[in-house]
Design a protein around this motif. Structure first.
Motif, PDB file in Angstrom:
ATOM      1  N   PHE A  50     -25.684 -56.794  -0.070  1.00  0.00           N
ATOM      2  CA  PHE A  50     -26.630 -57.052   1.010  1.00  0.00           C
ATOM      3  C   PHE A  50     -26.681 -58.550   1.318  1.00  0.00           C
ATOM      4  CE2 PHE A  50     -28.807 -52.896   0.642  1.00  0.00           C
ATOM      5  CZ  PHE A  50     -28.396 -52.512  -0.618  1.00  0.00           C
ATOM      6  N   LEU A 110     -33.410 -57.906   6.392  1.00  0.00           N
ATOM      7  CA  LEU A 110     -32.028 -57.485   6.158  1.00  0.00           C
ATOM      8  C   LEU A 110     -31.145 -57.869   7.337  1.00  0.00           C
ATOM      9  CD1 LEU A 110     -30.078 -55.862   4.296  1.00  0.00           C
ATOM     10  CD2 LEU A 110     -30.576 -53.893   5.770  1.00  0.00           C
ATOM     11  N   LYS A 115     -25.566 -54.765   5.335  1.00  0.00           N
ATOM     12  CA  LYS A 115     -25.304 -54.258   3.995  1.00  0.00           C
ATOM     13  C   LYS A 115     -23.974 -53.526   3.968  1.00  0.00           C
ATOM     14  CE  LYS A 115     -28.039 -50.014   4.622  1.00  0.00           C
ATOM     15  NZ  LYS A 115     -29.184 -49.205   4.075  1.00  0.00           N
ATOM     16  N   THR A 137     -32.263 -49.316   2.532  1.00  0.00           N
ATOM     17  CA  THR A 137     -32.754 -50.638   2.921  1.00  0.00           C
ATOM     18  C   THR A 137     -34.135 -50.876   2.325  1.00  0.00           C
ATOM     19  OG1 THR A 137     -31.484 -50.643   4.954  1.00  0.00           O
ATOM     20  CG2 THR A 137     -33.396 -52.118   4.849  1.00  0.00           C
TER      21      THR A 137
END
Lengths: 114, 117
Positions: free
Chosen positions: A34, A46, A49, B105
């Motif tokens: 990530f 984020l 990934k 996530t």
């Protein structure tokens, strides 16, 4: 146990120039990788990934990263940076089937200058 | 969709005092995490909950830190007594993980900044 190394603590770059932030990991088993970004006084967001499949991963804000298993690397790249990309970038790893526990690197401060 | 909510955002306390941080994860997220981020370092996992059970607290200094998630939704992290080295940002995060799978996530809150003087 897995670990992440971000060799560059700071990367200065001029606006509209390309940039690469380096990340190397160490693990004896398969991993997921990530990249997170942290803007001043904010939490982590984020960017992208890698779980499986294509080794070239595209993320938000024009960033991409390439997983290289033989070199145990997951470098982050952007072809043309903007002032707004100034932030701290963290590479992180978790073992596949490892309960989603992220191990983070120490971060790279990207400073974009005019 | 509302993100991970944390409070307070900032706290200054004297050493040996106590402090508590609250976190409300994204609705429906089964897994909740508390990370500690010391200035100049990457976040370090303190504790991970799956619903109201602890999955991993191996890096939680249990002599002074405690955390709970009694109803499987929001969570509280407490430090008592605080030490100077506890000065850090405490990040709460959550994810959809149902079982011990990984790759989902993880969404982070904005953090609670603690200064111990």
């Amino acid at each position: 146990a897995q670990s992440v190394t971000q060799l560059d603590s700071q990367v200065p770059v001029f606006e509209e120039a390309p940039v690469e932030l380096r990340c190397n990991y160490s693990s004896s088993v398969s991993v997921y990788l990530f990249w997170y970004v942290q803007y001043p006084n904010q939490g982590l967001q984020l960017l992208l990934k890698y779980l499986s499949g294509s080794t070239l991963v595209k993320g938000i804000n024009g960033f991409e990263a390439e997983f290289n298993k033989s070199q145990t690397s997951f470098h982050l790249r952007k072809p043309s940076v903007h002032i707004s990309d100034t932030a701290e970038y963290f590479c992180a790893v978790t073992l596949t089937g490892g309960g989603n526990k992220l191990t983070f690197g120490t971060g790279t401060q990207l400073k974009v200058e005019l | 969709e509302a993100g991970v909510a944390q409070s307070p955002r900032y706290k200054i306390i004297e050493k040996r005092q106590s402090v508590a941080f609250w976190c409300n994860p994204i609705s429906g997220h089964a897994t909740l995490y508390w990370y500690q981020q010391i200035l100049g370092q990457g976040p370090k996992l303190l504790i991970q909950f799956q619903n109201n059970g602890v999955v991993d607290d191996s890096q939680l200094p249990k002599d002074r830190f405690s955390a709970e998630r009694l109803k499987g939704v929001d969570s509280t992290l407490k430090i008592q007594p605080a030490k100077l080295e506890d000065s850090a940002v405490y990040l709460c995060a959550s994810s959809w993980t149902v079982k011990a799978s990984s790759g989902n996530t993880i969404y982070f809150g904005e953090g609670s900044w603690l200064t111990v003087v």
